[in-house]
Design a protein around this motif. Structure first.
Motif, PDB file in Angstrom:
ATOM      1  N   MET A  66      36.285  40.259  27.927  1.00  0.00           N
ATOM      2  CA  MET A  66      37.607  40.763  28.312  1.00  0.00           C
ATOM      3  C   MET A  66      37.855  40.435  29.777  1.00  0.00           C
ATOM      4  N   GLY A 107      46.104  41.261  18.724  1.00  0.00           N
ATOM      5  CA  GLY A 107      45.084  42.255  19.060  1.00  0.00           C
ATOM      6  C   GLY A 107      45.108  43.444  18.103  1.00  0.00           C
ATOM      7  N   MET A 163      43.334  42.367  15.001  1.00  0.00           N
ATOM      8  CA  MET A 163      41.893  42.277  15.251  1.00  0.00           C
ATOM      9  C   MET A 163      41.264  43.669  15.277  1.00  0.00           C
ATOM     10  N   ARG A 164      41.988  44.601  15.867  1.00  0.00           N
ATOM     11  CA  ARG A 164      41.464  45.962  15.922  1.00  0.00           C
ATOM     12  C   ARG A 164      41.273  46.529  14.524  1.00  0.00           C
ATOM     13  N   TYR A 200      36.137  36.843  20.142  1.00  0.00           N
ATOM     14  CA  TYR A 200      36.113  38.208  20.685  1.00  0.00           C
ATOM     15  C   TYR A 200      35.335  39.189  19.820  1.00  0.00           C
ATOM     16  N   HIS A 203      41.212  39.443  27.426  1.00  0.00           N
ATOM     17  CA  HIS A 203      41.499  38.393  26.438  1.00  0.00           C
ATOM     18  C   HIS A 203      42.655  37.525  26.926  1.00  0.00           C
ATOM     19  N   VAL A 232      40.330  35.000  17.756  1.00  0.00           N
ATOM     20  CA  VAL A 232      39.680  36.251  17.337  1.00  0.00           C
ATOM     21  C   VAL A 232      38.176  36.063  17.157  1.00  0.00           C
ATOM     22  N   TRP A 280      45.489  36.930  25.290  1.00  0.00           N
ATOM     23  CA  TRP A 280      46.779  37.168  24.641  1.00  0.00           C
ATOM     24  C   TRP A 280      47.830  37.735  25.597  1.00  0.00           C
TER      25      TRP A 280
END
Ligand SMILES: Cc1ncc(C[n+]2csc(CCOP(=O)(O)OP(=O)(O)O)c2C)c(N)n1
Ligand code: SF4
Ligand SMILES: [Mg+2]
Lengths: 277, 384
Positions: free
Chosen positions: A21, A32, A35-36, A67, A23, A64, A25
């Motif tokens: 981090m 995000g 992804m979460r 991360y 990221h 993604v 974006w």
């Protein structure tokens, strides 16, 4: 300007590469959120974290893989699905998920997408549909509504878009769903559900890309696009995927149909086995 | 039982494509993904029947882009994987061949060459993919390629290709041709114990998820390979990456990484290169050939010797990495270099570059073997 406060801990630290981090974006980007949901679904799943692998193609959504703190493969543009297929068939105990964008999966990778669905190979695909090529700066793609603007369609997109639930259902996927980034609970639940389903699963998530798509199409920011989703989404049950109604056009006051569009038990792909006596 | 089925020890009569497929089986290949194309199709057909017998995966993919991606995914999960194609398919595989180089994923790509460019002569031989094999993907990289001249070598070199791929974490190409692929010859498959299996360099135990998968500790510049699902939580990316595997968009890291990937092959070239010499000791004329063309060259050289001409043959069994030192040494000794190849001058350029000498070419664009007579004529002219 207020100073940025960085929290010491995050509930998903165990599964996100916090050391990567911040990221890449943009503010207001929807990736995000998806992804979460994926990360939470992994933690909530019955499958050990180390058995999960994520494979991405190229694009903002394709970042993604980089991360997620699981075995992760950031491949080439459009080829995440066949890479994942090889991986899954070589090691069936892996829970194999492809996380990528609409351009990556449906344009350059479109052939692999329909064939993986036809075979019903046991992988999960999460497709962030932001109606454009975000990473390269807002060009139109196969999901851009007709008439919408992109940097390669300054007079408006002359082409008709794909209706992804229809495409994937017709191609043979066992499970097909569509949500938007306001549906965080449903996304997480359907990813979890997809983990339990044999065969090919496909979850499309409509997501704001304020920089690539919003700016050129009079959508002020990510929040405004989320608000459009909230106002227009209509939940379907046993949705008929064939209707033109499934086409999305954020610029018109048209409903956006979301929900599960296919959930069935076509046999998943199995490599041929023969007994030799 | 299954081991017996993998290695069909004994004397056989089979074509080169089948021999290649049997070589893959003997080498322990557990995954083949391919798309039919003449003159390589028999490899896929043979493996479609044979791989399921040994509990391994055969899949016919939707195209060669998918084939190449699938074998990389399988290899990243630990399988020995392979695909087979011909020129048009090789073109489609190029982007992911570069991914294999960048991610250091071992795999074997067989190209049974036909007359090219484009659709060319699908059922007839060619040798014009050798430079594409070397440079076809974008960027700086080194590649390994072997060029069998017999059905037996289609078997032997396929096994070597798997071993080199694993040893150096690199894609390895087999550049066959239609003649070698379709020719039926005697193939001797040795007992299982006599088949080399080098395997991959593997890491020690997972270390709290902090493992650095691209950290190199050995002089050979090859990092140990982590497979998917082993608990290391690794990241593989085609972006320029650091030792952790994380993207690093700096010129410095890029230079370091690309240099290491290139040197990984260059520094180990002696272990990878294979050549064979005939009558080289006192040769004043050097003939260079590879693949099926080397068969004609061998006959031409033998006949020229009978006529008292001091000529020798160097057969390139590996094409890439190029045996630079050997050519520099030979160039000191010989007066003339003749290169016979079924293209309009590809390896000959490399030979010219390395020796700094002009070469006489016996070239043909493909479609039929270069006959011994053409090579003999060039030898006679050189001797005159
Ligand atoms: C072979 C190849 N062609 C083109 C590109 C350039 N490119 C990078 S990302 C991208 C589009 C990505 O769009 P999408 O998958 O929708 O992802 P998003 O950025 O919108 O999340 C393109 C065309 C590339 N990397 N590789
Ligand atoms: S360009 Fe669009 S998709 Fe890419 S990070 Fe920015 S908002 Fe997200
Ligand atoms: Mg997109």
């Amino acid at each position: 300007m207020t100073a940025v406060k960085v929290a010491d801990e995050h509930p998903l630290d165990a599964i996100i590469r916090a050391d990567r981090m911040p990221h890449i974006w943009c503010p207001g980007c929807g990736i995000g959120i998806v992804m979460r949901c994926y990360a939470q679904a992994i933690l909530d799943s019955q499958v050990p974290v180390d058995q999960h692998v994520v494979i991405s193609g190229i694009g903002c959504s394709g970042r993604v893989a980089g991360y997620m703190n699981i075995d992760s493969y950031h491949t080439t543009h459009g080829r995440a699905i066949p890479f994942a297929l090889g991986m899954k068939l070589a090691k069936p105990e892996l829970m194999t998920t492809v996380f990528s964008g609409d351009g990556d999966l449906v344009a350059i990778g479109g052939n692999h997408l329909i064939h993986a669905a036809r075979r019903n190979v046991d992988i999960n695909v999460i497709c962030v549909n932001n109606f454009n090529y975000g990473m390269t700066g807002g060009q139109v793609g196969p999901t851009t509504p007709q008439g919408a603007r992109g940097t390669t369609a300054p007079y408006g997109n002359p082409e008709l878009p794909f209706n992804l639930p229809y495409l994937l259902s017709a191609s043979g996927a066992n499970f097909v769903a569509r949500w938007t980034t306001i549906h965080v609970r449903q996304i997480r639940e359907d990813i979890l559900y997809a983990f339990t389903r044999p065969g090919f699963t496909f979850i499309e998530v409509l997501a704001p890309c304020p920089v690539g798509f919003g700016k050129l199409n009079n959508i002020e920011d990510g929040l405004e696009e989320m608000e459009l989703y909230r106002q227009r989404c209509v939940r379907v049950r046993d949705g008929d995927v064939r209707g033109d109604d499934l086409n999305i056009d954020l610029r018109e006051d048209k409903p956006i149909y979301v929900g599960r569009f296919a959930d069935r038990d076509r046999p998943p792909y199995e490599p041929v086995k023969v007994e030799v006596k | 039982m299954m081991d017996d089925l993998r290695v069909l020890t004994g004397k056989h009569f089979m074509n080169g494509d089948e021999a290649c497929a049997e070589g893959a089986l003997a080498a322990g290949c557990t995954f083949f993904g391919g798309y039919p194309i003449t003159p390589s199709t028999e490899i896929a057909e043979h493996l479609a029947r044979r791989l399921p017998e040994v509990d391994s995966v055969f899949i016919q993919m939707e195209d060669e882009l998918g084939s190449m991606a699938a074998i990389l995914g399988a290899s990243a999960a630990g399988a020995r994987s392979m695909t087979a194609t011909s020129g048009p398919g090789l073109s489609l595989m190029m982007e992911n061949l570069g991914l294999a180089v960048m991610l250091e994923i071992p795999c074997v790509v067989v190209d049974v060459q036909r007359g090219s460019p484009s659709t060319g002569l699908p059922t007839m031989p060619g040798q014009s993919d050798v430079m594409q094999a070397r440079w076809g993907s974008h960027g700086d990289y080194e590649i390994v390629a072997y060029s069998p001249w017999s059905a037996q070598e289609m078997f032997d070199l396929t096994i070597l290709a798997f071993n080199i791929a694993d040893r150096y974490r690199t894609p390895v190409l087999i550049l066959g041709d239609e003649v070698v692929g379709h020719m039926i010859e005697r193939v001797v498959i040795p007992p299982k114990e006599q088949i080399d299996h080098w395997g991959r360099k593997r890491p020690k135990e997972p270390d709290n998820g902090r493992y650095e998968p691209f950290k190199v500790e050995d002089a050979d510049l090859v990092p140990p390979m982590v497979h998917a699902g082993e608990g290391y939580r690794v990241h593989f990316t085609g972006l320029t990456h650091d030792e952790r595997g994380y993207p690093d968009m700096s010129a410095k890291t890029h230079h370091q990484l690309v240099t290491r990937l290139v040197n990984k092959i260059r520094n180990n070239a002696d272990q990878i290169i294979r050549t064979e010499g005939y009558y080289l000791d006192d040769a004043q004329i050097l003939v260079v050939a590879y693949g099926c063309t080397a068969r004609s060259a061998q006959r031409a050289v033998r006949e020229a010797r009978q006529k008292g001409i001091q000529v020798g043959l160097l057969r390139l069994i590996s094409l890439w990495p190029f045996p630079e030192a050997l050519f520099q040494e030979l160039a000191e000794k010989v007066d003339t270099i003749i290169v016979a190849e079924m293209n309009l001058g590809q390896m000959s350029r490399e030979i010219q570059r390395v020796t700094g000498r002009p070469v006489r070419g016996v070239f043909h664009a493909g479609g039929e073997m270069i006959p011994p007579e053409s090579i003999l004529e060039a030898i006679r002219e050189a001797a005159a």
